[in-house]
Write a protein that holds these residues in place. Structure first.
Motif, short mmCIF file in Angstrom:
data_model
loop_
_atom_site.label_atom_id
_atom_site.label_comp_id
_atom_site.label_asym_id
_atom_site.label_seq_id
_atom_site.Cartn_x
_atom_site.Cartn_y
_atom_site.Cartn_z
N HIS A 193 0.84 -1.20 0.00
CA HIS A 193 0.00 0.00 0.00
C HIS A 193 0.88 1.25 0.00
O HIS A 193 2.09 1.16 0.14
N ASP A 253 5.91 4.61 5.15
CA ASP A 253 6.72 3.66 5.91
C ASP A 253 6.81 2.28 5.24
O ASP A 253 7.51 1.40 5.72
N HIS A 254 6.11 2.12 4.11
CA HIS A 254 6.17 0.86 3.36
C HIS A 254 6.82 1.02 1.98
O HIS A 254 7.13 0.03 1.35
N ASP A 265 -0.31 -3.81 6.18
CA ASP A 265 -1.06 -3.29 7.33
C ASP A 265 -2.53 -3.70 7.27
O ASP A 265 -3.40 -2.97 7.74
N HIS A 296 4.27 -4.61 10.68
CA HIS A 296 4.74 -3.95 11.91
C HIS A 296 4.82 -4.93 13.07
O HIS A 296 4.08 -5.89 13.14
FE FE Z 1 2.51 0.91 8.18
#
Ligand code: FE
Ligand code: ZN
Length: 255
Positions: free
Chosen positions: A56, A60-61, A133, A171
């Motif tokens: 996605h 942070d990805h 996520d 995560h």
């Molecule tokens: Fe994330």
């Protein structure tokens, strides 16, 4: 030769993954929130990165992608529904598309809720699901771009995977999730055992990933919203599963 999967911690609590084939000396990476640790790990394993897989559009990805492409010239595969939000993709996929990862067949699932176009990727021959996520160990992603019905149907799809499928998520939120789960379903012995296992792992600083679909089905209340015991635990006997799911999600948001 079977593919290997290694967890690579990046940023503060993200997990990226290096999927590799030792014979072909080739690798793919999942959700590179930063490039450095993945480039180093690939070098240590003597493999070259051929492909980046993105679940996605959150920074942070994806933020290490450009640097990995610059270093390796690899391809970048991500969600078709987020094509306008992710730059540099060379291939976009949606649910049902058959994708190849290092020559192995991979399956793409549309798992909206956290983001609208979020995808999860499973590679049957590696016995692995990369859930980003969407599904977390004992949790699920926050609903930033979708509603409870989206995420509940996404999790129901993932529930159909074989029980032994390893779950590699985005995560290390497991300990906090476990504390929350303890407030939801008290009479679940599998959950009680799992929480003890998680506390022991985290005390040693070890990751709680991978979990498996079977373990999540037995312990993760977000995957169990249609189980009588869960509804009963939160005084919602007779409510629709999606309502139970919504209640659990909203309790978690303010936990
Ligand atoms: Fe994330
Ligand atoms: Zn995210």
């Amino acid at each position: 030769m079977a593919l290997k999967v290694e967890l690579v911690p990046v940023l503060s609590d993200n997990y990226s993954y290096l999927i590799y084939d030792e014979d072909q000396k080739k690798a793919a990476v999942v959700d590179p929130g930063e490039a450095g640790p993945l480039l180093v790990r690939a070098q240590e394993r003597g493999v070259s990165i051929e492909q980046v897989l993105l679940t996605h559009h959150h920074g942070d990805h994806i933020e290490g992608t450009a640097e990995i492409v610059a270093a390796t010239g690899c391809s970048v595969v991500g969600p078709a529904y987020e094509a306008s939000k992710i730059s540099g993709m060379t291939e976009t996929v949606s649910e049902g598309d058959h994708l190849e990862v290092l020559g192995e067949k991979a399956e793409v699932f549309h798992v909206p809720g956290h983001t609208q176009g979020h995808i999860a990727i499973s590679i049957a021959s590696a016995n692995a699901l990369f859930s980003g996520d969407s599904l977390f160990v004992l949790g699920c992603g926050r609903l930033f771009e979708g509603g409870p019905a989206d995420m509940w149907s996404a999790l129901q799809k993932l529930r159909e995977l074989p029980d032994e499928t390893q779950v590699f998520c985005g995560h290390e939120y497991t300990l906090a999730n476990a504390k929350f789960c303890a407030t939801i379903e008290q009479g679940n012995a599998a959950l009680t055992d799992r929480i003890a296992e998680i506390e022991a792992l985290r005390e040693k600083g070890l990751p709680t990933i991978p979990s498996t679909i079977g373990v999540e089905k037995a312990t993760n209340p977000f995957m169990r919203a249609d189980q009588a015991n869960v509804a009963e635990s939160i005084d919602m006997v007779g409510a629709a599963a999606v309502e139970v799911f919504a209640e659990i999600r909203s309790r978690k948001d303010s936990f």
